[in-house]
Design an enzyme around this catalytic site. Structure first.
Site, PDB file in Angstrom:
ATOM      1  N   SER A 121       0.713  -1.228  -0.099  1.00 16.89           N
ATOM      2  CA  SER A 121      -0.054   0.149   0.056  1.00 16.89           C
ATOM      3  C   SER A 121       0.887   1.257  -0.240  1.00 16.89           C
ATOM      4  CB  SER A 121      -0.824   0.108   1.211  1.00 16.89           C
ATOM      5  OG  SER A 121      -1.751   1.225   1.217  1.00 16.89           O
ATOM      6  N   LYS A 173      -3.713  -7.791   2.893  1.00 17.28           N
ATOM      7  CA  LYS A 173      -4.080  -6.583   2.190  1.00 17.28           C
ATOM      8  C   LYS A 173      -5.471  -6.435   1.577  1.00 17.28           C
ATOM      9  CE  LYS A 173      -2.793  -3.362  -0.658  1.00 17.28           C
ATOM     10  NZ  LYS A 173      -3.348  -3.320  -1.906  1.00 17.28           N
ATOM     11  N   HIS A 176      -7.158  -4.756   3.906  1.00 15.85           N
ATOM     12  CA  HIS A 176      -6.878  -3.467   4.055  1.00 15.85           C
ATOM     13  C   HIS A 176      -7.820  -2.833   3.057  1.00 15.85           C
ATOM     14  CE1 HIS A 176      -4.535  -0.550   2.058  1.00 15.85           C
ATOM     15  NE2 HIS A 176      -3.988  -0.349   3.146  1.00 15.85           N
ATOM     16  N   ASN A 177      -7.834  -3.174   1.801  1.00 11.23           N
ATOM     17  CA  ASN A 177      -8.576  -2.859   0.711  1.00 11.23           C
ATOM     18  C   ASN A 177     -10.146  -2.350   0.938  1.00 11.23           C
ATOM     19  OD1 ASN A 177      -5.888  -2.442  -0.345  1.00 11.23           O
ATOM     20  ND2 ASN A 177      -6.790  -3.003  -2.498  1.00 11.23           N
ATOM     21  N   GLU A 180     -10.375   0.389   3.226  1.00 12.57           N
ATOM     22  CA  GLU A 180     -10.412   1.382   2.565  1.00 12.57           C
ATOM     23  C   GLU A 180     -11.628   1.838   1.658  1.00 12.57           C
ATOM     24  OE1 GLU A 180      -8.062   1.781  -1.636  1.00 12.57           O
ATOM     25  OE2 GLU A 180      -6.708   1.445   0.079  1.00 12.57           O
TER      26      GLU A 180
END
Length: 314
Positions: A121, A173, A176-177, A180
């Site tokens: 990221s 990840k 995480h997205n 986001e």
């Protein structure tokens, strides 16, 4: 260290430059020779085939992939495997699905080659400020790559971590997205709400700047909002169309598989899909149903705005 970088686009190219700036040597390969030539001018050692890239690396070789998930990663790994030796390391720094990563790691292990999955990221700002790295893989391979991670991260001891075995980096990840997506949607809705309050004539850029300092909702995303609104408060040149990279979908699918409750992630994904529906059939059908059961007016394409019936009961 010396590392081979496959993929020299916005992410791979900038990561190569950050590594060179940190004293590492980078052998770079891309599909288009002009891309390689452009990076050679900036200090990358050029390679114009995977064979040449492997030849210019010393054992144990480190080959970092910064290419699109799916077939590009699969095909590149399969093309590299016969060229590599026991102890060599492939790093997948793209947005691969973690289940694919686990399968690929098992396949490579049979040949004695390590796979390290790194969720990255930082976007286009990573070259200047460093990248956040979420790393999965065998501890021995991860430790060998420590100098690379310490250079790519914001500081040697912050912004990177070995989070678990193969697949864990890409799984983290993915989550995480998903987060986001939710954060972006919340900001977008809040600013849209303020924009609709015409009587106050709110200066959205000024409000974004105020919130950036001391507010509990300050963040890097808010910094970017303030920057965008300073350049064009009305966003006149932007189409209301929001793509998704796929990781938000995977996060929602995983939540369903695990019976985890993630309504914000799910709704933010749906909103992105909604943004692409320029000819919404469902909304047309809703309008028709209201007319048929309640006699409500339907706005025709050839007409202007239709005023709704005040006090009507649905």
């Amino acid at each position: 260290m010396k590392v081979g970088m496959v993929g020299l686009g916005r992410m791979g190219g900038n990561m190569a430059l950050r590594l060179i700036g940190g004293g590492h040597k980078v052998v770079g390969y891309a599909r288009h020779a002009e891309t390689v030539n452009r990076m050679v001018e900036k200090g990358v050692i050029g390679a114009y085939s995977l064979d040449e890239l492997v030849e210019k690396l010393e054992h144990p070789r480190v080959v970092w992939l910064m290419i699109p998930a799916g077939d590009p990663v699969e095909n590149t790994i399969r093309a590299l495997l016969p060229k590599l030796e026991k102890g060599d390391i492939i790093v997948d720094g793209g947005n691969s699905h973690y289940r694919d990563t686990i399968r690929r790691a098992s396949m490579l292990k049979e040949k004695g080659v390590h796979l390290v999955d790194v969720g990255v990221s930082g976007g286009i700002w990573g070259l200047k400020y460093g990248y956040c790295l979420m790393i999965g893989g065998e501890r021995e391979a991860v430790e060998y790559l420590r100098p690379i991670f310490e250079t790519l991260a914001p500081t040697p001891d912050k912004g990177w971590a070995h989070v678990g075995p193969n697949g864990a980096g890409h799984f983290v990840k993915m989550v995480h997205n998903g987060i986001e997506y939710g954060l972006m949607q919340a900001y977008a809705e809040g600013f849209a709400l303020m924009k609709r309050k015409k009587e106050f004539n709110l200066d959205l850029h000024k409000i974004a700047e105020v919130w950036r300092h001391g507010s509990v909702i300050r963040s890097w995303l808010l910094d970017l909002i303030a920057q965008a609104l300073a350049e064009d408060p009305e966003l006149r040149d932007v189409e209301p169309y929001v793509p998704d990279s796929g990781e938000g979908r995977w996060a929602v699918f995983e939540a369903i598989d695990l019976d985890a409750v993630t309504p914000v992630m799910a709704l933010s994904l749906i909103q992105r899909l909604r943004s692409r529906d320029t000819e919404s059939y469902s909304d047309k059908l809703l309008a028709v149903m209201r007319k048929l059961f309640g006699g409500h007016a339907v706005k025709k394409k050839s007409e202007g705005n239709v005023t709704s019936h005040s006090g009507s009961i649905e």
